[in-house]
Design an enzyme around this catalytic site. Structure first.
Site, PDB file in Angstrom:
ATOM      1  N   ASN A   5       0.901  -1.160   0.000  1.00 56.70           N
ATOM      2  CA  ASN A   5       0.000   0.000   0.000  1.00 56.70           C
ATOM      3  C   ASN A   5       0.934   1.203   0.000  1.00 56.70           C
ATOM      4  OD1 ASN A   5      -2.367  -1.583   0.195  1.00 56.70           O
ATOM      5  ND2 ASN A   5      -1.962  -1.865   2.376  1.00 56.70           N
ATOM      6  N   LYS A  22       0.844  -3.527  -6.120  1.00 54.03           N
ATOM      7  CA  LYS A  22      -0.526  -3.878  -5.708  1.00 54.03           C
ATOM      8  C   LYS A  22      -1.435  -2.889  -6.422  1.00 54.03           C
ATOM      9  CE  LYS A  22      -3.480  -3.971  -1.559  1.00 54.03           C
ATOM     10  NZ  LYS A  22      -3.487  -4.064  -0.093  1.00 54.03           N
ATOM     11  N   GLU A  52      -8.078  -3.423  -2.855  1.00 56.87           N
ATOM     12  CA  GLU A  52      -8.312  -2.743  -1.576  1.00 56.87           C
ATOM     13  C   GLU A  52      -8.103  -1.235  -1.688  1.00 56.87           C
ATOM     14  OE1 GLU A  52      -5.800  -4.972   1.188  1.00 56.87           O
ATOM     15  OE2 GLU A  52      -7.486  -6.318   1.572  1.00 56.87           O
ATOM     16  N   ASP A  96      -6.848 -15.140   1.944  1.00 59.91           N
ATOM     17  CA  ASP A  96      -5.872 -14.220   2.528  1.00 59.91           C
ATOM     18  C   ASP A  96      -5.123 -14.824   3.714  1.00 59.91           C
ATOM     19  OD1 ASP A  96      -4.416 -11.984   3.009  1.00 59.91           O
ATOM     20  OD2 ASP A  96      -6.035 -10.814   3.870  1.00 59.91           O
ATOM     21  N   GLU A 120      -0.198 -12.485  10.673  1.00 61.42           N
ATOM     22  CA  GLU A 120      -1.381 -11.622  10.704  1.00 61.42           C
ATOM     23  C   GLU A 120      -2.604 -12.338  11.280  1.00 61.42           C
ATOM     24  OE1 GLU A 120      -2.386  -9.915   6.921  1.00 61.42           O
ATOM     25  OE2 GLU A 120      -4.273  -9.099   7.662  1.00 61.42           O
ATOM     26  N   HIS A 150     -11.497 -16.855   8.098  1.00 59.24           N
ATOM     27  CA  HIS A 150     -11.873 -15.448   8.156  1.00 59.24           C
ATOM     28  C   HIS A 150     -12.948 -15.180   9.215  1.00 59.24           C
ATOM     29  CE1 HIS A 150     -12.175 -11.356   6.709  1.00 59.24           C
ATOM     30  NE2 HIS A 150     -11.249 -11.600   5.815  1.00 59.24           N
TER      31      HIS A 150
HETATM   32  C1  BDP Z   1      -4.225  -8.378   3.904  1.00 59.86           C
HETATM   33  C2  BDP Z   1      -3.875  -7.378   4.947  1.00 59.86           C
HETATM   34  C3  BDP Z   1      -3.703  -5.986   4.412  1.00 59.86           C
HETATM   35  C4  BDP Z   1      -2.775  -6.026   3.219  1.00 59.86           C
HETATM   36  C5  BDP Z   1      -3.339  -6.968   2.185  1.00 59.86           C
HETATM   37  C6  BDP Z   1      -2.422  -7.198   0.994  1.00 59.86           C
HETATM   38  O1  BDP Z   1      -4.872  -7.383   5.934  1.00 59.86           O
HETATM   39  O2  BDP Z   1      -3.197  -5.190   5.448  1.00 59.86           O
HETATM   40  O3  BDP Z   1      -2.599  -4.758   2.683  1.00 59.86           O
HETATM   41  O4  BDP Z   1      -3.504  -8.239   2.738  1.00 59.86           O
HETATM   42  O5  BDP Z   1      -1.863  -8.280   0.897  1.00 59.86           O
HETATM   43  O6  BDP Z   1      -3.832  -9.607   4.407  1.00 59.86           O
HETATM   44  O7  BDP Z   1      -2.272  -6.318   0.159  1.00 59.86           O
END
Ligand code: BDP
Length: 718
Positions: free
Chosen positions: A193, A270, A274, A347, A375, A503
């Site tokens: 990000n 990326k 998101e 994820d 995470e 999840h």
């Molecule tokens: C998720 C995370 C997020 C990441 C995203 C990613 O919660 O913080 O930015 O993946 O991989 O697991 O881009």
């Protein structure tokens, strides 16, 4: 403290106190990682700061063997070794470390020292050849420029941007050395990000300093891009990848970077994920975006890691989206683009099936992305050895090119002409003294590197190596602690999300349970994933009645997963919505199986404390206490998870917790209140809630009394 000093002081203490008796090792904060047991035999400094001098210096300082070590870069290239491979030739009185390149010899030196530290040096003449499976063995730091780390649980970012480029922390070199010692050779140093500021001249000067420090250790810098950088920092009114001004912006930026960092690795991106910008903002495809960057990098030999982590709130099944978006683009990416795919389709959950994309894009350079930071697996509070999770993915057969086309084989490039190959791991490193937050989490950094070099190594082999180098080689220590590590991933699955659940964590910090939670986005809501109701639990992904995600796999995986009878039980609720009284293979109802699986998880976590206590004589007091405190907490957190999920599901199943399981230690109401403002106290001594009927089993009070000030964790801020 460096290990030489530690060694000298510890030895002096031992002799002073007890003659020759072996005493408890001296305290350490864990900063010296898996170099901990390397005894310095000389204080020599490297003659210069080159790869060759570093390789020689590591031998001068740490080689204890009688045989002389000769390090040589081969005059005549040996194609079998490639760029990074090496050969250790043991003959009488001599060991020769040979490679095509200086960095190959440095890897050879670390390989040789590893053999020394793990008592694995050959007795007679022997040649050992090592060649890495992947060309790029990359780290992804999710580090922000303000030094916060997204999903980081080990302090602040290592990179002190305010101080750079003038002040250089010694940690940068220690980091590069640790990576080289396990073969990691690429590092994307900023968050996916991404803040476009990293590409400004001011920041590139800072990045250059890091790259200069990393270079002798063979570590190439990558940068994560913000796709909207042309707008953010380039003064353009668009970031459309087909706009000539945008193309020129990236060409110029890339040239500027290579002028500072001639061995720059490339870009990690990326895009359209998101909320990040990407080519789709302009009606273009992922291939258009990736290829534009790839063309800018190609003259310099750079590559693009383009992430496939994409999903859209409106879609019926998030698990299908990476394939839906990327399969149609197969064959359209440039040769120097690798599409970076997370191990599972959602994820980084404690257990997922493989991402189906690994078996669906034969003309794309696919690479695997795993998460080293925990995470979803207890942050740096829980001990979880992750190699078994990653290995499960690598060893899974995609059947794309017939039997045996495992994720490892596909990503290593065995079925393509283009031999470019890579693997990425999202790091668990920060500025904590022990780097990873939990002493035992260092194993995941180590294991990631070893796996990226050789995906065939077993979890057992890697854990063995790490324990001997980091703690002790005494079999009375290695065996039980290794067994505990080897079980730890499955144990985490058992007490967090067993039988294919996924999840259902608390959604703000991704720590602790939150099965009751809903979100303004359905695909972020635990209820969307477990779909618990009076009729059962689980996400129906079958073709006949569900989302049809099973059809994204090749046969025989597709029909195996699609049929409830053949679906592996550890993925049952991933693929099927299953009645509470469904008969499992062992004859139990699904409900009882769930309760018993959680129970096993809690008991195993309780056992950790006892196993660790037996290991006490072999571990210095500082690390011993730190780990013990965390293990107690882990056992309590396991109970928290079980209570939350089972009590919540019980509102639908209306079935009792079996008598041979611990009774609930909390009420659903109090668990649902857990948050920053209200934290109920964990009952001490496994006390039953008032009025609860007498039950035959109780959690082991001794474990729960050990950490009397334990409260259910607050939800850390994001
Ligand atoms: C998720 C995370 C997020 C990441 C995203 C990613 O919660 O913080 O930015 O993946 O991989 O697991 O881009």
């Amino acid at each position: 403290m460096n290990s030489f000093k530690t060694f000298v002081i510890a030895s002096a203490l031992i002799l002073a106190v007890s003659g020759c008796k072996v005493e408890k090792p001296a305290d350490t904060d864990g900063h010296d990682l898996w170099f901990h047991n390397l005894e310095q035999v000389s204080d020599a400094k490297p003659a210069s700061y080159t790869t060759e001098a570093i390789a020689q210096n590591e031998i001068d300082r740490f080689w204890k063997g009688k045989a002389a070590v000769e390090i040589k870069v081969l005059d005549k290239q040996d194609d079998a070794l490639g760029r990074d491979g090496y050969r250790l030739v043991f003959s009488s009185g001599k060991v020769s470390v040979e490679a095509n390149t200086a960095i190959g010899t440095l890897y050879g030196v670390y390989g040789l020292l590893r053999l020394q530290q793990t008592d694995a040096l050959p007795k007679g003449s022997k040649t050992i050849t090592e060649v890495p499976a992947y060309e790029y063995r990359a780290f992804n730091h999710w580090d922000n420029l303000n030094r916060s780390v997204e999903r980081g649980y080990a302090g602040k970012s290592l990179w002190n941007w305010d101080e750079l480029p003038d002040k250089v922390s010694p940690v940068y070199q220690e980091y590069a050395r640790a990576n080289a010692s396990v073969g990691i050779n690429a590092t994307a140093i900023n968050n996916v990000n991404a803040n476009a500021q990293i590409l400004t001249p001011e920041y590139l000067q800072k990045v250059k300093v890091l790259a200069d420090i990393f270079r002798p250790y063979g570590l190439k810098v990558f940068l994560s891009l913000n796709f909207a950088a042309p707008k953010h920092i380039g003064g353009l009114d668009t970031s459309d990848p087909l706009d000539p001004k945008v193309v020129q912006f990236w060409k110029d930026k890339t040239a500027e970077i290579y002028a500072l960092i001639p061995d720059f690795g490339g870009y990690l991106v990326k895009a359209n994920s998101e909320g990040q910008s990407g080519p789709q903002d302009y009606g273009r495809t992922h291939a258009d975006g990736a290829n534009m960057l790839a063309d800018a990098l190609a003259p310099y030999g750079g590559v693009v890691f383009w992430r496939a982590f994409v999903y859209d709130a409106q879609a019926e099944d998030r698990a299908m989206q990476a394939s839906d978006e990327f399969v149609p683009l197969d064959g359209q990416f440039r040769d120097n683009v690798l599409v970076q795919v997370k191990n599972g389709p959602i994820d980084f959950q404690p257990r997922e099936p493989i991402s189906p994309l690994f078996g669906q894009a034969p003309k794309t350079n696919l690479m695997l992305e795993v998460q080293i930071t925990q995470e979803y697996l207890g942050h740096s509070k829980h001990m979880v050895y992750l190699h078994p999770l990653w290995k499960e993915c690598l060893d899974t057969d995609t059947y794309e090119f017939g039997k045996g086309s495992t994720v490892a084989a596909v990503t290593e490039g065995k079925y393509r002409d283009n031999k470019l190959s890579a693997i990425s791991g999202v790091t668990n490193i920060g500025d904590d003294a022990n780097w990873c937050g939990h002493q035992m989490a260092q194993i995941n950094w180590y294991a990631y590197g070893r796996m990226a070099w050789n995906p065939d190594l077993s979890s057992d082999e890697i854990a063995d190596e790490w324990l001997r180098q980091t703690f002790s080689s005494d079999p009375k220590f290695v065996k039980p602690v290794k067994d505990m590590l080897l079980r730890s991933r499955e144990v985490n699955v058992s007490y967090e999300m067993p039988l294919g659940l996924h999840h259902i964590m608390a959604s703000n910090a991704h720590f602790g349970p939150g099965p009751w939670e809903t979100s303004y986005r359905k695909d972020w809501s635990p209820q969307f994933y477990h779909k618990a109701g009076p009729d059962g639990v689980g996400f129906d992904r079958t073709v006949a009645t569900g989302s049809g995600a099973t059809a994204q796999y090749n046969e025989p995986l597709a029909s195996t997963y699609d049929n409830i009878e053949t679906c592996p039980e550890n993925l049952l609720l991933w693929f099927h919505h299953v009645p509470w009284d469904y008969k499992m293979k062992d004859g139990q109802t699904l409900w009882n199986e769930l309760c018993h699986t959680y129970q096993k998880g809690i008991e195993a976590a309780e056992d950790y404390v006892r196993i660790w206590e037996k290991a006490e004589p072999y571990v210095d007091n500082q690390r011993y206490q730190e780990v013990r405190t965390k293990l107690i907490r882990q056992a309590k957190d396991a109970m928290w998870w079980r209570d939350a999920v089972i009590l919540y599901f019980q509102t639908f199943s209306n079935m009792p917790i079996p008598d041979d399981c611990y009774p609930a230690q909390h009420t659903l109401d109090e668990l649902q209140q857990v948050g920053v403002f209200r934290r109920p106290q964990m009952p001490q001594g496994g006390a039953r809630p008032q009025g609860a009927p007498q039950m035959p089993r109780q959690p082991r009070p001794e474990i729960y009394d050990m950490l009397p000030d334990y409260t259910l964790p607050s939800m850390p801020e994001l």
